[in-house]
Design a protein around this motif. Structure first.
Motif: not given
Length: 118
Positions: A56-65, A102-110, A112-116
């Motif tokens: 329910n993030a308000e923005s991409r930056a909020d989501f990444i945070h 596994s969770i750490i790896r998925i979060l890391s991919r998320i 990276i993906s959200a930033k790019t």
């Protein structure tokens, strides 16, 4: 006709992980390891709570945070699980450590993906 919602892998994994952490913390309490149990319970369940907030993030930056906070909590959880693994008289943590990795790896991919994404 009802369309099925796509599944959110990280939300499901972090929720299931939280349930396992609760059970593990209960076993630590049975061994009177209250401090570690509480720390692990807080960080291990916080992963999913932050993933839920990110939905329910308000923005991409909020989501990444929020996803970064979930990743930090997963890192802390790894610390407590490693501590339990090498300490005496604690239940086995290998399955939890593997799930957490596994969770750490998925979060890391998320992250990276959200930033790019543009």
């Amino acid at each position: 006709m009802k369309t099925e919602q796509p599944k959110n892998l990280i939300a499901e994994l972090s929720f299931e992980f939280a349930l396992k952490i609760i059970k593990y913390a209960e076993s630590l309490n049975e061994n009177k390891k209250y401090i570690i149990s509480n720390q692990l319970l807080k960080s291990g369940t916080s992963i999913g709570a932050n993933v839920k907030e990110a939905q329910n993030a308000e923005s991409r930056a909020d989501f990444i945070h929020k996803i970064k906070i979930a990743a930090k909590e997963a890192g802390e959880t790894e610390y407590w699980l490693q501590l339990c693994k090498v300490s005496e008289n604690n239940p086995v943590t290998d399955e939890l450590l593997s799930s957490n990795l596994s969770i750490i790896r998925i979060l890391s991919r998320i992250i990276i993906s959200a930033k790019t994404e543009k």
